[in-house]
Design a protein around this motif. Structure first.
Motif, mmCIF file in Angstrom:
data_model
loop_
_atom_site.group_PDB
_atom_site.id
_atom_site.type_symbol
_atom_site.label_atom_id
_atom_site.label_comp_id
_atom_site.label_asym_id
_atom_site.label_seq_id
_atom_site.Cartn_x
_atom_site.Cartn_y
_atom_site.Cartn_z
ATOM 1 N N MET A 15 9.827 -5.275 -11.437
ATOM 2 C CA MET A 15 10.381 -4.545 -10.294
ATOM 3 C C MET A 15 9.364 -4.444 -9.163
ATOM 4 S SD MET A 15 12.301 -1.361 -12.184
ATOM 5 C CE MET A 15 13.399 -1.615 -13.576
ATOM 6 N N VAL A 16 8.152 -4.042 -9.520
ATOM 7 C CA VAL A 16 7.098 -3.880 -8.512
ATOM 8 C C VAL A 16 6.736 -5.230 -7.897
ATOM 9 C CG1 VAL A 16 4.719 -3.148 -8.119
ATOM 10 C CG2 VAL A 16 6.216 -1.798 -9.614
ATOM 11 N N THR A 17 6.658 -6.266 -8.734
ATOM 12 C CA THR A 17 6.349 -7.609 -8.230
ATOM 13 C C THR A 17 7.419 -8.091 -7.260
ATOM 14 O OG1 THR A 17 5.171 -8.197 -10.259
ATOM 15 C CG2 THR A 17 5.952 -10.007 -8.883
ATOM 16 N N ASP A 18 8.684 -7.919 -7.628
ATOM 17 C CA ASP A 18 9.786 -8.339 -6.763
ATOM 18 C C ASP A 18 9.723 -7.625 -5.422
ATOM 19 O OD1 ASP A 18 10.616 -9.939 -8.785
ATOM 20 O OD2 ASP A 18 12.581 -8.994 -9.066
ATOM 21 N N TYR A 19 9.456 -6.329 -5.469
ATOM 22 C CA TYR A 19 9.434 -5.567 -4.214
ATOM 23 C C TYR A 19 8.307 -6.056 -3.312
ATOM 24 C CZ TYR A 19 9.458 -1.769 -0.869
ATOM 25 O OH TYR A 19 9.521 -1.048 0.302
ATOM 26 N N GLN A 20 7.140 -6.258 -3.877
ATOM 27 C CA GLN A 20 6.002 -6.698 -3.069
ATOM 28 C C GLN A 20 6.224 -8.095 -2.502
ATOM 29 O OE1 GLN A 20 2.594 -6.163 -5.619
ATOM 30 N NE2 GLN A 20 2.692 -3.919 -5.513
ATOM 31 N N ASN A 21 6.855 -8.965 -3.285
ATOM 32 C CA ASN A 21 7.165 -10.309 -2.782
ATOM 33 C C ASN A 21 8.187 -10.255 -1.654
ATOM 34 O OD1 ASN A 21 5.426 -11.479 -4.619
ATOM 35 N ND2 ASN A 21 7.025 -11.912 -6.130
ATOM 36 N N SER B 170 8.411 7.409 -7.775
ATOM 37 C CA SER B 170 8.148 8.667 -8.477
ATOM 38 C C SER B 170 7.535 8.399 -9.849
ATOM 39 C CB SER B 170 9.438 9.478 -8.623
ATOM 40 O OG SER B 170 10.344 8.863 -9.533
ATOM 41 N N TRP B 171 7.961 7.321 -10.516
ATOM 42 C CA TRP B 171 7.355 6.961 -11.802
ATOM 43 C C TRP B 171 5.886 6.603 -11.620
ATOM 44 C CZ3 TRP B 171 11.650 2.915 -13.329
ATOM 45 C CH2 TRP B 171 12.850 3.595 -13.571
ATOM 46 N N LEU B 172 5.592 5.804 -10.620
ATOM 47 C CA LEU B 172 4.212 5.373 -10.395
ATOM 48 C C LEU B 172 3.312 6.549 -10.041
ATOM 49 C CD1 LEU B 172 4.820 2.082 -8.353
ATOM 50 C CD2 LEU B 172 4.561 2.362 -10.824
ATOM 51 N N GLU B 173 3.796 7.425 -9.174
ATOM 52 C CA GLU B 173 3.009 8.593 -8.764
ATOM 53 C C GLU B 173 2.680 9.470 -9.966
ATOM 54 O OE1 GLU B 173 1.949 9.866 -5.813
ATOM 55 O OE2 GLU B 173 2.732 8.403 -4.377
ATOM 56 N N GLN B 174 3.643 9.614 -10.859
ATOM 57 C CA GLN B 174 3.484 10.542 -11.975
ATOM 58 C C GLN B 174 2.696 9.948 -13.137
ATOM 59 O OE1 GLN B 174 7.245 12.182 -13.197
ATOM 60 N NE2 GLN B 174 6.294 14.024 -13.946
ATOM 61 N N LEU B 175 2.884 8.679 -13.411
ATOM 62 C CA LEU B 175 2.290 8.086 -14.607
ATOM 63 C C LEU B 175 1.020 7.289 -14.354
ATOM 64 C CD1 LEU B 175 5.444 6.824 -16.550
ATOM 65 C CD2 LEU B 175 4.385 9.095 -16.526
ATOM 66 N N GLU C 26 -4.226 7.051 -11.297
ATOM 67 C CA GLU C 26 -5.515 6.379 -11.052
ATOM 68 C C GLU C 26 -5.356 5.171 -10.131
ATOM 69 O OE1 GLU C 26 -3.759 4.223 -14.591
ATOM 70 O OE2 GLU C 26 -3.853 6.286 -13.820
ATOM 71 N N LEU C 27 -4.134 4.688 -9.948
ATOM 72 C CA LEU C 27 -3.898 3.543 -9.079
ATOM 73 C C LEU C 27 -3.595 3.944 -7.642
ATOM 74 C CD1 LEU C 27 -1.654 1.315 -11.410
ATOM 75 C CD2 LEU C 27 -4.155 1.326 -11.182
ATOM 76 N N LYS C 28 -3.482 5.235 -7.391
ATOM 77 C CA LYS C 28 -3.108 5.700 -6.056
ATOM 78 C C LYS C 28 -4.247 5.535 -5.073
ATOM 79 C CE LYS C 28 -1.086 9.634 -3.597
ATOM 80 N NZ LYS C 28 0.004 8.796 -3.051
ATOM 81 N N SER D 224 -1.013 -2.706 -8.537
ATOM 82 C CA SER D 224 -1.124 -3.992 -9.235
ATOM 83 C C SER D 224 -0.165 -4.001 -10.428
ATOM 84 C CB SER D 224 -2.554 -4.199 -9.734
ATOM 85 O OG SER D 224 -3.463 -4.223 -8.641
ATOM 86 N N PRO D 225 0.815 -4.881 -10.434
ATOM 87 C CA PRO D 225 1.814 -4.896 -11.512
ATOM 88 C C PRO D 225 1.208 -5.026 -12.907
ATOM 89 C CG PRO D 225 2.539 -6.262 -9.676
ATOM 90 C CD PRO D 225 1.117 -5.889 -9.393
ATOM 91 N N GLU D 226 0.149 -5.812 -13.058
ATOM 92 C CA GLU D 226 -0.422 -6.042 -14.383
ATOM 93 C C GLU D 226 -1.059 -4.789 -14.988
ATOM 94 O OE1 GLU D 226 -3.493 -7.141 -11.262
ATOM 95 O OE2 GLU D 226 -1.352 -7.518 -11.633
ATOM 96 N N LYS D 227 -1.318 -3.795 -14.150
ATOM 97 C CA LYS D 227 -1.906 -2.551 -14.645
ATOM 98 C C LYS D 227 -0.855 -1.523 -15.056
ATOM 99 C CE LYS D 227 -6.131 -3.013 -11.879
ATOM 100 N NZ LYS D 227 -6.993 -2.374 -10.848
#
Length: 403
Positions: A84-90, A110-115, A118-120, A133-136
């Motif tokens: 999902m994240v990869t598709d959006y960035q592409n 909201s999932w990324l912010e909460q879980l 450290e990537l923010k 980064s999708p791989e993380k």
């Protein structure tokens, strides 16, 4: 039955009743349902400064979003989230604006912010889906469990209460099934959730004069001669008020369900409500949540109707009856912020004061040392409070000849 039929007919013949019902239908179904689906919520973006600048193509956007969501395999896994994240960035890199809108962007963010805090990147105003980064993005469910436990600790929900909530959460099936979620999110967190607040206004306008209006119309001498007696009239008016409330609710619910069927459909009905609120503990799917929210609104409206009728029987002025009726439902949320948390929770038990969105939360009540999930009480106590008002309404109205 004849007296009830006459009271019911009398209520529906009033101009104020017809206008109120019409306005309520227009606001809830036309504006909150049809136009919301077709235009300012799901229409493709055109003018970024306003939702009303969207194109009038909401249905096609919803159908395309639902079809696109199926490409992720129907389950929310680490691999699906990464894709999902990869598709959006592409798509963002290729300036495919319409395609970007097909993804559950706000929910994924909201999932990324909460879980994955450290990537923010605190040095940018862009949301995480644009640069994470999708791989993380791994360990989704382990991170969710930790986020839930951290939330309970911060919220001081420990000991027996914590165990009670975690036992509920264990019944949630994993991995989560996944389809287009933002439609259900808007439906359950906004459209149906706010229905009670809207319907309360029109119930107060229509029903507050049901008893007090008899004094304004100078019909008390006539009522004294009726063969049914004042208690019989009181019961007929109460049943009429409850019938009107049920009829209004059914009209609104039918309109919203038809709008939902045409625009959103029922695809994804079996998704867990965790797609809307990630750390929700209830083992409920979207359809069960929708049934609960409609039930909450109907039972709360019936309870509120009984309170309106009690107020109407206690005063002889229509304006005061209306003001007090509106105060009963709109004042508690205003003063709640100044009260201790325990009193805030108690106010939620009043008819149409609490919110059906508590199904997404971890709120509980502790009664005699036993913890009870708040939605269980929020759907039952308000209607019981209302029905307890009925004897007092009858008694107050029956005493009028002595006053």
């Amino acid at each position: 039955m004849e007296l009830i039929r006459l009271e019911h007919k009398k209520l529906w013949r009033k101009t104020s009743t017809k206008i109120s019902v019409l306005l309520c239908l227009v606001y809830v179904i036309v504006i909150g349902g049809i136009l919301s689906f077709q235009w300012f919520t799901y229409g493709s973006r055109n003018d970024y400064t306003s939702s009303f600048g969207n194109n009038f193509d909401g249905r096609s956007m919803i159908k395309d979003s639902q079809e696109y969501s199926l490409t992720f395999g129907g389950e929310l896994t680490d691999k699906a989230l990464q894709q999902m994240v990869t598709d959006y960035q592409n798509m963002a890199a290729a300036n495919l604006d319409r395609e970007q809108q097909l993804l559950d962007r706000s929910i994924i963010d909201s999932w990324l912010e909460q879980l994955y805090p450290e990537l923010k990147d605190t040095g940018t105003y862009y949301t995480m889906i644009t640069y994470a980064s999708p791989e993380k993005l791994t360990g989704f469910y382990a991170r969710r469990t930790q986020a839930l436990e951290d939330f309970l600790e911060i919220n001081e929900q420990t000991g027996a209460e914590r165990e009670y909530l975690l036992r509920m959460e264990e019944k949630v099936e994993k991995p989560f099934s996944y389809e287009f979620s933002e439609g259900w999110s808007n439906l359950l967190a906004s459209m149906i959730a706010e229905l009670g607040t809207v319907i309360a206004l029109f119930l107060a306008v229509v029903l507050s004069p049901l008893f007090s209006g008899e004094w304004r119309d100078h019909t008390s001498p006539l009522l004294l001669t009726t063969k049914h007696g004042w208690e019989g009239i009181a019961h007929a008016k109460i049943i009429t008020g409850l019938l009107f409330t049920t009829e209004l609710f059914l009209l609104l619910a039918a309109g919203l369900l038809l709008s939902q069927s045409f625009y959103l459909g029922w695809s994804g009905w079996d998704m867990p409500i965790q797609m809307i609120k990630l750390i929700a503990v209830a083992p409920m799917n979207m359809l069960q949540a929708e049934i609960y929210e409609y039930g909450f609104t109907l039972l709360g409206a019936l309870g509120y109707t009984c309170i309106i009728l009690l107020i109407s029987s206690a005063v002889r002025n229509n304006m005061f009856a209306l003001i007090f009726s509106l105060t009963a439902v709109y004042l508690p949320p205003v003063i709640a912020q100044y009260l201790p948390f325990s009193l805030q929770r108690a106010l939620d038990l009043l008819p149409l004061v609490g919110s059906p969105t508590d199904i997404f939360r971890t709120n509980t009540f502790c009664l005699f040392g036993i913890y009870i999930w708040s939605p269980y009480l929020l759907i039952t106590v308000p209607v019981l409070i209302g029905f307890l008002c009925i004897p007092f309404t009858v008694r107050r109205w029956a005493r009028r000849p002595k006053n």
